[in-house]
Design an enzyme around this catalytic site. Sequence first.
Site, PDB file in Angstrom:
ATOM      1  CG  LEU A 110      24.123  42.887  73.615  1.00  0.00           C
ATOM      2  CD1 LEU A 110      24.157  43.442  72.298  1.00  0.00           C
ATOM      3  CD2 LEU A 110      24.271  43.141  74.548  1.00  0.00           C
ATOM      4  CG  HIS A 170      28.144  36.572  88.992  1.00  0.00           C
ATOM      5  ND1 HIS A 170      27.134  36.175  89.677  1.00  0.00           N
ATOM      6  CD2 HIS A 170      28.251  37.402  89.555  1.00  0.00           C
ATOM      7  CE1 HIS A 170      26.521  36.650  90.100  1.00  0.00           C
ATOM      8  NE2 HIS A 170      27.348  37.240  91.128  1.00  0.00           N
ATOM      9  CG  HIS A 279      30.183  40.902  90.398  1.00  0.00           C
ATOM     10  ND1 HIS A 279      31.160  40.607  91.385  1.00  0.00           N
ATOM     11  CD2 HIS A 279      28.938  40.302  90.980  1.00  0.00           C
ATOM     12  CE1 HIS A 279      30.294  40.220  92.171  1.00  0.00           C
ATOM     13  NE2 HIS A 279      29.258  40.405  91.769  1.00  0.00           N
ATOM     14  CB  SER A 330      33.185  46.505  91.062  1.00  0.00           C
ATOM     15  OG  SER A 330      31.791  46.946  90.298  1.00  0.00           O
ATOM     16  CE1 TYR A 555      28.913  39.145  96.922  1.00  0.00           C
ATOM     17  CE2 TYR A 555      26.573  37.926  96.988  1.00  0.00           C
ATOM     18  CZ  TYR A 555      27.648  39.106  96.107  1.00  0.00           C
ATOM     19  OH  TYR A 555      27.294  39.738  94.985  1.00  0.00           O
ATOM     20  CG  ASP A 688      20.461  35.613  67.869  1.00  0.00           C
ATOM     21  OD1 ASP A 688      20.991  35.235  67.563  1.00  0.00           O
ATOM     22  OD2 ASP A 688      19.460  35.195  67.947  1.00  0.00           O
ATOM     23  CB  SER A 690      26.793  39.256  64.908  1.00  0.00           C
ATOM     24  OG  SER A 690      26.888  37.833  64.409  1.00  0.00           O
ATOM     25  CB  THR A 693      22.570  41.622  65.699  1.00  0.00           C
ATOM     26  OG1 THR A 693      22.645  40.894  66.412  1.00  0.00           O
ATOM     27  CG2 THR A 693      23.195  41.712  64.495  1.00  0.00           C
TER      28      THR A 693
END
Length: 756
Positions: A110, A170, A279, A330, A555, A688, A690, A693
Site C-alpha cells: 500500500l 510500531h 498504536h 489504541s 511492554y 507505489d 502513493s 495506488t
Amino acid sequence: MAKRTFSPLEIFLIFLLVMMTAITVALLSLLFITSGTIEIRKDSGVHGLLTTQDPIDTQTTPVISTPEPPLFQNFSGYHIGVGRADCTGQVSDILLMGYAKSGQYARGLLTRLYSRAFILAEPDGSNRIVFVSVELGMMSQRLRLEVLSRLKSKYGSLYRRDNVILSATHTHSGPAGYFQYTLFLIASEGFSNRTFEYIVSGIVKSIDIAHTNMKPGRIFINKGNVDGVQLNRSPTSYLQNPQFERLRYSSNTDKEMVLLKMVDLNGTDLGLISWFAIHPVSMNNTNHLVNSDNMGYAAYLFEQEKNTGYLPGQGPFVAAFASSNLGDVSSNIAGPHCTDTGESCENAQSTCPIGGPSKCMAHGPGKDMFESTQIIGRTIYQKAMELYVSASKEVTGRVATAHQWVNMTDLSIQLNSTHTVKLCKPALGYSFAAGTIDGVSGLNITQGTTKPDPFWDILRDQILGRPSDEIKECHKPKPILLHTGELSIPHPWHPDIVDVQIITLGSLAIAAIPGEFTTMSGRRFREAVQAEFSSYGMKGMTVVIAGLCNVYTHYIATYEEYQAQRYEGASTIYGPQTLSAYLHLFKALAKAIATDTVANMSSGPEPPFFKHLIAPLIPNTVDRTPIGRNFGDVLQPAKSTYKVGEVAEVVFVGANPKNSAENRTHETFLTVEKYEDTTSTWHILYNDASWETRFYWHKGLFGQSNVTIEWHIPITAQPGIYRIRYLGHIRKLEILKPEVLLAFEGTSPSFEVIIT
C-alpha cells in the site's frame, strides 16, 4: 469436575504443536549443531556470519573516509541534517510483524516504509546526536548492532551507541524476519537476511543523506493536544492506579504531541520530528499489504505538502511521526464490540457472551480500515501542521548523551530504605496469548487471566519444559505461559541485555525506551526524570519518551496495572518491578548528564550477536509464466474510460515481489503516468508509495503469479490519457548456470480519465 472440552482451533493447535515439536527436534539436530555460538560486537565493525536461504550480496562494507560538511561556528543554533531512505524490505512470502497472527503474510504494498534520520550538532561540531524514526513494527537489537557497526566502518567514532537512537513507529503492517531472539524468529517464521539487509542499508543511507546535508539552522519546539484519535484499550487496568494519581489527569491517555521544527538560517523548512502516543493499528490483522499505517499517513501528508512537485518518498523536507508511550493506547476509537451481536465488550476480560474473546474487536472511525487510517492520520497531521506553523520557542543549549547496556535479569533496585527488589528472568503470561481488542489471537484465553490452565501448562511442559519455581514466584501474580528467560535453544528467546539511553538538546531530553510504556508508566517516568534533572541544576527540562528504541522488550506496565494481568501486564517480561527499574536507570543517566559525569559511568555488558539463525520457512522458487505468455503481459486491461473517484485496475503476468528486495534495479513496483500533448511524453504522477495506488500479488502454483495494480483516481486528477506500468524482477535458473534475477516491465493500454 467438569470435563475439559476443546474448540476445533485448539484441537488443530495441539496437533500442530506436536508436529512442530517433532520437526523442531529434527531441524535442531541438522541446523544447529554449532548453535550457541555468539559474537560480541566489538568496535572492529566485523559483521557476523549468517545461515539463511536468502541469497544476498555479502560484500564487506569498505572503510570510507567521509568528508565532513563545512562547519560555521559563528552562529546561534545547531547544524541540522535530515535524510530519508526506503527500508521497506520484502512485500511477499513473509509475515507481517505486530499482530503475531499466523497466516498474515505480506501479499503486496500500500505504501513504502521509510527511515527518517536527523543529525543535530553544536555549532563547532564537537557534540552531535542522531535520531532515526523507522517505519517498522519494532526495533531489533540485531538491526541496531549492525547499523552501529557499519557507521563505525564509514565514520569512525563520529556516530556511536551513545549518540544514535533508532526508534520504530510500531506499524503492524511491516515485514517480520529481522530479529535474532528465538521468540521473535518463531513469530516471524525465520530470519530473512533479504529483509534485514534492506532495512539496515535503508537506515544507514538515511543517516548518510542527513550527514551530507548538514547546514546551520535553528530548532523550535511546540506542544499541543491531539483530540479524537485515541482510546485506552485497557481501561480497567488503568483504574488499578491510585485514585489520587488518576485525578491529576483529565484523560486515561496522553493527548500531548511534542514537535520539533527545523529550519536553516534563512528560514527555509528542513524537517520535523513529532512524538505522540498512539498504536498504529488502524490497518487490522486482516490486512496483507505492507504499509506505514496512520502515523505513516500523517508523515506522507506533511511531506507531500512541503515537497511540492515531488513524488512520495522524494524531496528535501523530512517529517518523522515517532512513537511514544503508546502501550495501552489504541487508534480504534469506535471501541470494542462483539462482531456477531454488535454489543459492547469493554470489560475486564474483553470477552463476548457468545464466542468469547475471539469475537471482541475494536474498530476505527471509517467504513473500512483504509478510511480509518486516513481519518486518524489526517487528524494527527493537521495538529502537527498547526504546531509547526505556530512554533516560536527556540531550542538552545548544549548537546549531551548518555547510554548504558544493562542486564535486566541481574538487576536489583532499592525501592526505599527497607525494600530492595530484583528483576525477573523474562516470561510472558497467559493474557499475552489472548491478544488485544486491536487484534485477538483466536485462542480460548482471555485478558485478565491470573490463574494457570492445566491443559496449557501440561502442553508447555511437554514441549518446552517446566518453568522453575524461582521464575514463577518472581512474576506473581502473573501465571507464566512461556518462561522465555529459561529457554535458550537454539538461542535465548528474549534479550537479557537492553539499552538505556538519553540524549539532550538544550532543555529537551529524549529518552530512548526499549519497549512500550503504558500511559501511566510514561507519566511517572517523565515526572521522575524531569525531577532528577531539576535536582542537579537542569530545571525546566522537557522530557520526551521515544518508544520502541534500540531493542524490543514488549511492554512496561505500572506495578498496579501488572496486578490486573491484562495484555500489557502479561507482556511486561521482567516482572512487576520493571518500571521501577527503568526509573532508577534513567534517573542515573539524567544525573550523569546534569553533573557532567557520563564518562565515569560503566558502559555495561555488550549484547550478543548470534551467528546462526533459523532459516525462513518459505523457500525461493523460480518464477514461471503461463504457456504463451511473458512476464509483464497484460491479462486484464483497464477500461477505456474512468471518472474521477473510480478505481482503474490492471492485471499483469507477475513475478514474486520479494525478488525486488534483492535486485533493486527498480525503485517502485508501479507508476501511473499521464500523456502530455505539449511534449509528447509520459509523465509519472504516482508511484507505489502513493496512497492512491495499491499493489496486490496473487501467488499461484509452480512459480506462476499475477499482479493486480489499482489506481484510486482522486477527485483532483486532471482529465487526460493515462497508463499504468508494472516493474518487477524474475528469478531465473538455467541448467549449469547460476541463479539470476532479471528486471522486466509491463505497460497497460492507455485509458482516459474524465471529469463529470
